[in-house]
Design a protein around this motif. Structure first.
Motif, PDB file in Angstrom:
ATOM      1  N   GLU A  39       0.579  -1.255  -0.065  1.00 10.87           N
ATOM      2  CA  GLU A  39      -0.039   0.019   0.018  1.00 10.87           C
ATOM      3  C   GLU A  39       0.809   1.237   0.029  1.00 10.87           C
ATOM      4  O   GLU A  39       0.416   2.130  -0.793  1.00 10.87           O
ATOM      5  CB  GLU A  39      -0.875  -0.140   1.195  1.00 10.87           C
TER       6      GLU A  39
ATOM      7  N   TRP B  13       1.251   4.064  -2.420  1.00 13.80           N
ATOM      8  CA  TRP B  13       0.522   5.406  -3.116  1.00 13.80           C
ATOM      9  C   TRP B  13       2.114   6.274  -2.976  1.00 13.80           C
ATOM     10  O   TRP B  13       1.889   7.490  -3.890  1.00 13.80           O
ATOM     11  CB  TRP B  13       0.613   5.511  -1.069  1.00 13.80           C
TER      12      TRP B  13
ATOM     13  N   GLN C 183      -3.678  -0.456  -3.153  1.00 10.71           N
ATOM     14  CA  GLN C 183      -4.323   0.779  -2.076  1.00 10.71           C
ATOM     15  C   GLN C 183      -5.732   0.680  -1.711  1.00 10.71           C
ATOM     16  O   GLN C 183      -6.520   0.645  -1.102  1.00 10.71           O
ATOM     17  CB  GLN C 183      -4.000   2.518  -2.951  1.00 10.71           C
TER      18      GLN C 183
ATOM     19  N   ARG D 107      -6.225   9.109   3.714  1.00 12.32           N
ATOM     20  CA  ARG D 107      -5.691   8.605   4.441  1.00 12.32           C
ATOM     21  C   ARG D 107      -5.238   8.481   6.127  1.00 12.32           C
ATOM     22  O   ARG D 107      -4.760   8.009   6.517  1.00 12.32           O
ATOM     23  CB  ARG D 107      -4.580   7.775   3.339  1.00 12.32           C
TER      24      ARG D 107
END
Length: 136
Positions: A17, A21, A81, A112
């Motif tokens: 993830e 990102w 993600q 986030r």
């Protein structure tokens, strides 16, 4: 057949993830730089070198390349993600308006951060409840 292909795509997670990102952010910022170069190329072509479209051509090629890199990053990084199909589509469409990819990136970054803070608070409350000796 299409559903099987979509499920395979959603299960395809080549990055962690955080890696996804970082790659997405880099491509969103790059796409924004591409827009800026295109605007600069248009201004140079109109005011500094009238009649010569070379600045627009160069900036247009750079912007087009960065746009395609952004779209590829959205497609490849979205599943890593955990993005829904809708968010992936919104991310792709966000690249069309001027600086839209940067706005989308900032919104998702805020979400986030908010989720990460919420998880941290939830875990700390859980651990203090589950192990009262540690909170004393």
């Amino acid at each position: 057949m299409l559903n099987k292909l979509i499920k395979k795509y959603e299960g395809f997670k080549p990055f962690t993830e955080n890696e996804a990102w970082a790659l997405f952010r880099l491509s969103a910022i790059g796409e924004t730089v591409g827009w800026t170069l295109l605007i600069a190329g248009i201004l140079i072509g109109r005011y500094l070198t009238p009649g010569n479209g070379i600045a627009v051509q160069i900036a247009g090629h750079i912007h087009g390349t960065l746009f395609l890199i952004y779209i590829a990053a959205v497609i490849v990084c979205g599943p890593s993600q955990g993005w829904s199909r809708r968010r992936i589509l919104v991310a792709a469409v966000a690249s069309v308006p001027l600086y839209g990819s940067l706005v989308f990136e900032q919104v998702v970054a805020h979400m986030r951060l908010r989720t990460r803070v919420h998880r941290s608070l939830s875990l700390s409350v859980y651990y203090s409840w589950a192990n009262p000796a540690m909170s004393a």
